[in-house]
Scaffold this motif. Structure first.
Motif, PDB file in Angstrom:
ATOM      1  N   LEU A  62       2.767   2.328  -1.904  1.00 34.30           N
ATOM      2  CA  LEU A  62       3.635   2.179  -0.897  1.00 34.30           C
ATOM      3  C   LEU A  62       5.018   2.638  -1.353  1.00 34.30           C
ATOM      4  CD1 LEU A  62       2.623  -1.433   0.470  1.00 34.30           C
ATOM      5  CD2 LEU A  62       2.637   0.850   2.054  1.00 34.30           C
ATOM      6  N   THR A  65       5.608   6.346  -0.955  1.00 32.02           N
ATOM      7  CA  THR A  65       5.714   6.724   0.520  1.00 32.02           C
ATOM      8  C   THR A  65       7.106   6.205   0.844  1.00 32.02           C
ATOM      9  OG1 THR A  65       3.331   5.891   0.922  1.00 32.02           O
ATOM     10  CG2 THR A  65       5.033   6.337   3.004  1.00 32.02           C
ATOM     11  N   LYS A  77      10.703   5.578   8.824  1.00 28.62           N
ATOM     12  CA  LYS A  77       9.611   5.462   7.948  1.00 28.62           C
ATOM     13  C   LYS A  77      10.022   4.503   6.803  1.00 28.62           C
ATOM     14  CE  LYS A  77       5.557   6.783   6.612  1.00 28.62           C
ATOM     15  NZ  LYS A  77       4.201   6.830   7.502  1.00 28.62           N
ATOM     16  N   GLU A  81       7.634   1.209   6.121  1.00 33.79           N
ATOM     17  CA  GLU A  81       6.988   1.039   4.785  1.00 33.79           C
ATOM     18  C   GLU A  81       7.351  -0.176   4.016  1.00 33.79           C
ATOM     19  OE1 GLU A  81       4.278   2.677   3.853  1.00 33.79           O
ATOM     20  OE2 GLU A  81       4.167   3.738   5.838  1.00 33.79           O
ATOM     21  N   GLN A  84       5.704  -3.102   5.079  1.00 44.57           N
ATOM     22  CA  GLN A  84       4.239  -3.349   4.423  1.00 44.57           C
ATOM     23  C   GLN A  84       4.342  -3.790   3.266  1.00 44.57           C
ATOM     24  OE1 GLN A  84       2.059   0.146   5.426  1.00 44.57           O
ATOM     25  NE2 GLN A  84       2.225   0.184   7.637  1.00 44.57           N
TER      26      GLN A  84
END
Length: 935
Positions: A62, A65, A77, A81, A84
């Motif tokens: 993660l 990313t 984005k 992320e 998350q």
């Protein structure tokens, strides 16, 4: 000799051939790979990793990313992320407590915060961002600042020695890789155990015994022929004649599997035959079943099921007999019930009943309030999930259950002050059992109440507003507000600032649009009229203005999100305007500067802004600020889509402009009927304001060719009225305003007054205002004043002088009021006259041009424009702009052209002097001189 030329019976050759076809594998491959593993699984190794490695690998993926999104400035984005990542970090809390917070996680938090601060300071870069990225940047910046407070010491240590922390992380990674390489031997041992287990598995098949004998015999024959043929085919195997017993077993078991497949197929064929027989006998059984059912129902056995009803999964039994009911067992049963949630075929109503039964069992066995609260959370969530469709609304029985459950949940929370609930509590760290430690339950009561409020709005949106059902549903708003008030009291003691702001906004949204009649009566001194004790108690309660002021000011000072603060400001302005506090509402709107950025807000906020502006305009009208009222209502009314802009309905449009999905979304944004603003009242206020402004302006600039329109919609209504072949008495509100405008244009204020204020208009419009009589008096006053101005503009050329007393009697105004109106007109050069104080008369200056003179002035203007156009055409023909001249020649020509312009300007000055001398400085001539000097 090759096996292809070997002599033998046909059966032997067929068996050997089938054996060869079945096992076409290379020597050395084992049976378990051919039977159980695919080609990809043969090449890959099984790696057994610890929970720590799995969690940390998820975090690092993660983080990669997020860093990639940072490189391309994709804030949406990054936000997604990061959320998350926070969830993944919460899951790995147990590991983090043992091992400590990983340094790579701290490094990302520090880098991300610095990166966001850098982007935030770059104002030019922010302007270039699209709407989604800018919104995500603001949200992510607030989240990271709040999140990093828990890791301030680690981030500070990292920022002091960034190199050391990076080296430590590399050492940890190297150590982890060493541990994983050291565990390869253990993995191989585990694989050996798995292989030995897998070898024995095919031998345990019971039906394969009769096939295994023949398979072994054929395997021996084929192996004996293979021993001779291996050398002829150039095989590299060593000791192929002496195959191990394991390989023999593998071949025999593979043969058994082939035969087993055929047996399964034959079994399927036999099942089909049996199925056909059953179908044939089905009719006979149908006749017999009811009789059997009647006999067995008395014994409590079989139940008759109607055909066509889909089968529902069996409800899980609550508890077996003799089971000790404790917290662990109840939590396990709760998890079992929740696992069926969302699956196809799950009966949602039965699930809710099971959860209710479970809460009853936990209450009977006194398992504590912790487990009861957890079950209540899940019951309310299941009630919300009963309708899977977003557009669908709750049924009445489910809605009542939901309100009762939330009330019960709040009762438990108020009784147990030592209970902690929140979304940040992990499921592993929950404390549901009765112990010395306080209860800790995962869940958010605020989210449930917000969802309840949204469901109430959906119920009101989907109910017919003209039915009794709507009134009955609207009575539930008292319960909804009561629940919000209780939650507000709970969160003021235990909630965070963000949660308090969210619940305050919910309370504001249920208050801002309601007129406080009790406070209005109190301000008028009508307190003694309330007779019952209940009314007296309610009248002694806090005013809505005080509540709104307290809640909104808390949000202004504490809220960090722009949306909640914007909504609070708009609701506050709306409430001020509704209660005729014009100056407070106007000042708050101007100081907030919302009109500059409201186009970037989401549609519900834009609808709230439109509603606020409309209410502000109506408030200005009630206070007699006609110009301010017109300006506030101009944007909404001139669009022709007031109904849609206020969220009070959808206009008919083509499918090209709006598809079915967009229409569903817009329907969800509609405001419930009890919050609507009367559109006919709104249009009437706008048209009357336009009439009071436009009619005097039209009279003052009757012969002006460049007259501008103040209100296009008002002019449209006038044109529609003029086109009618038959003029009967006015029927609609628009016809009344048009008829009143024509009367005002002639200076007849009494006829205008009779058209604006009558029984029909009172019932449609004016009686809807809270202070009806005061509004009517204000309207009469404004009509008298504007009719006086219109009369003076229209008939000033007829009079040499006129007494102010005569004007006062004509328009029923006081002499000081008439004096003030005429003085303003003279000062603003709207009326060429002077006041004679001793005689109290208005002396007109004969400056009004006749109609012939007006036409001559218009002709002069058109001739001037014609001359200028001819000069431009002449310049183009001569090629002035073609570039044929030198710079000096071109410059000389330009000077000459400038001379001509000066000459023309002097001509205009002469013409203006002529007009000024003729008209004596009449303002229309001055207006024309000003425009002509632009040529």
């Amino acid at each position: 000799m090759s096996r292809f030329f070997a002599t033998g019976s046909d059966s032997e050759s067929e068996e050997s051939a089938s054996a060869d076809e079945i096992t076409p594998k290379q020597p050395g491959t084992t049976f378990k790979q051919a039977l159980l593993l695919s080609d990809d699984e043969e090449d890959t190794k099984r790696i057994v990793r610890s929970a720590k490695d799995k969690r940390f690998e998820e975090l690092t993926n993660l983080i990669k990313t997020i860093r990639n999104a940072m490189k391309i400035r994709d804030m949406s984005k990054c936000l997604e992320e990061f959320e998350q990542l926070c969830r993944a970090f919460t899951k790995s809390k147990n590991i983090v407590d043992k091992e400590g917070v990983p340094s790579f996680y701290i490094r990302l938090l520090a880098d991300l915060e610095d990166y966001l601060n850098q982007l935030w300071e770059d104002k030019e870069g922010k302007k270039k961002m699209n709407k989604n990225n800018a919104k995500a940047l603001s949200t992510l910046r607030q989240k990271i600042r709040k999140y990093n407070r828990d890791y301030e010491t680690e981030i500070t240590a990292y920022k002091e020695n960034p190199q050391e922390s990076a080296d430590e992380e590399e050492e940890k990674e190297a150590a982890d890789s060493g541990d994983s390489s050291g565990s390869d031997s253990d993995d191989s041992a585990e694989r050996l155990n798995a292989q030995s287990f897998l070898k024995k598995k095919p031998e345990g098949i019971p039906d394969a015994s009769k096939f295994l004998k023949g398979a072994k015999g054929s395997g021996d024959e084929s192996s004996s022929s293979d021993d001779d043929d291996d050398e002829g085919w150039g095989s590299d195997t060593v000791g192929s004649g002496s195959e191990s017993s394991d390989e023999g077993e593998e071949k025999s078991s593979s043969m058994a599997c082939v035969f087993l497949k055929k047996t399964q197929e034959s079994e399927k064929g036999s099942e089909r035959k049996v199925g056909r027989k059953k179908k044939i006998k089905k009719k006979d059984r149908i006749d017999e079943e009811p009789e059997e059912g009647e006999g067995e129902e008395g014994e409590g056995g079989w139940q008759e099921v109607k055909g066509g009803v889909p089968l529902v999964k069996e409800k899980p039994k609550m508890f077996a007999k003799g089971t000790e009911i404790n917290t662990t067992v109840v939590v396990k049963k709760l998890t079992e019930i929740l696992q069926a949630r969302g699956k196809k075929g799950t009966d949602r109503a039965a699930q809710i009943e099971l959860l209710h039964a479970l809460s009853g069992i936990s209450g009977e066995h006194n398992l504590g309030q912790g487990i009861l609260v957890k079950i209540k959370f899940n019951i309310i969530a299941s009630l919300y999930d009963y309708n899977p469709n977003l557009a669908a609304f709750m049924k009445a029985d489910m809605w009542k259950k939901c309100l009762e459950c939330i009330d019960e949940l709040l009762d438990i929370l108020f009784e147990n002050n030592n209970m902690f609930i929140g979304e940040n509590i992990a499921e592993d760290s929950e404390n549901l059992a009765i112990s010395d430690q306080p209860f800790r339950v995962r869940g958010c009561i605020l989210t449930l109440v917000e969802r309840m409020d949204e469901e109430f709005t959906k119920i009101m949106q989907n109910t017919d507003p003209h039915s009794q059902e709507y009134v009955d549903n609207l009575k539930d708003e008292g319960r909804v507000c009561g629940i919000i008030d209780r939650l507000l009291g709970y969160l003021e003691n235990k909630g965070s600032t963000e949660e308090i702001c969210r619940v305050y906004l919910r309370r504001i949204m249920h208050t801002y649009y309601k007129f406080d009649y009790k406070a209005h009566r109190r301000s008028l001194g009508l307190q003694g009229e309330t007779k019952s004790e209940q009314d007296q108690e309610e009248s002694e309660g806090e005013d809505s203005a005080v509540i709104m002021d307290r809640l909104c000011k808390f949000i202004y000072s504490k809220d960090r999100t722009d949306r909640i603060r914007t909504c609070a400001i708009l609701c506050h302005i709306y409430h001020h305007a509704l209660h005729s506090r014009w100056y407070q509402a106007r000042d708050l709107m101007l100081m907030s500067h919302l009109q500059d950025n409201i186009q970037h807000a989401d549609p519900p906020v834009q609808i709230l802004y439109n509603r606020t502006m409309v209410q502000l305009g109506i408030c200005a009208f009630r206070q007699g600020m006609i110009k301010d009222a017109h300006n506030a209502l101009l944007d909404i009314q001139s669009s022709g889509r007031a109904k849609e802009l206020l969220g009070q309905g959808l206009l008919m449009r083509n499918m090209q402009e709006r598809n079915a999905e967009q229409e569903k979304i817009e329907k969800r944004r509609q405001v419930p009927f009890h919050m609507h603003i009367n559109l006919e009242l709104l249009e009437c206020v706008y048209l009357v304001s336009a009439m009071l402004l436009e009619i005097p302006y039209m009279a003052a600039h009757e012969f002006d060719a460049r007259r501008r329109m103040i209100s296009k919609q008002f002019h449209h209504q006038l044109r529609v009225g003029e086109r009618q072949p038959l003029l009967g008495p006015p029927e609609s509100m628009r016809e009344h305003v048009v008829a009143a405008s024509k009367a005002m244009k002639m200076g007849d204020w009494r006829t205008c007054h009779s058209f604006i204020i009558n029984e029909k208009m009172n019932s449609k419009v004016w009686d809807l205002f809270p202070e009806t009589q005061r509004v009517r008096e204000m309207l009469v006053r404004k009509i008298q004043e504007e009719s006086l101005r219109t009369y003076l503009f229209t008939y000033s050329s007829v009079y040499d002088s006129i007494r102010m007393e005569t004007l006062s009697e004509m328009f029923e105004l006081e002499i000081p009021t008439v004096h003030s109106i005429i003085s303003k007109m003279i000062i603003n050069e709207e009326l060429m006259a002077s006041l004679d104080q001793p005689t109290q008369t208005v002396v007109m200056h004969r400056t009004e041009p006749t109609s012939l003179q007006n036409m001559a002035l218009q002709l002069a203007e058109k001739l001037g424009s014609l001359v200028e156009n001819n000069e431009r055409v002449f310049d183009l023909k001569q090629g002035v702009y073609g570039g044929y001249f030198n710079r000096d020649q071109k410059g000389g020509y330009q000077q000459k052209q400038g001379y001509q312009r000066d000459q023309k300007g002097s001509y205009q000055q002469k013409q203006g002097g002529f007009q000024g001398g003729y008209q004596g400085g009449y303002q229309r001539g001055g207006y024309r001189n000003q425009n002509q000097s632009n040529y």
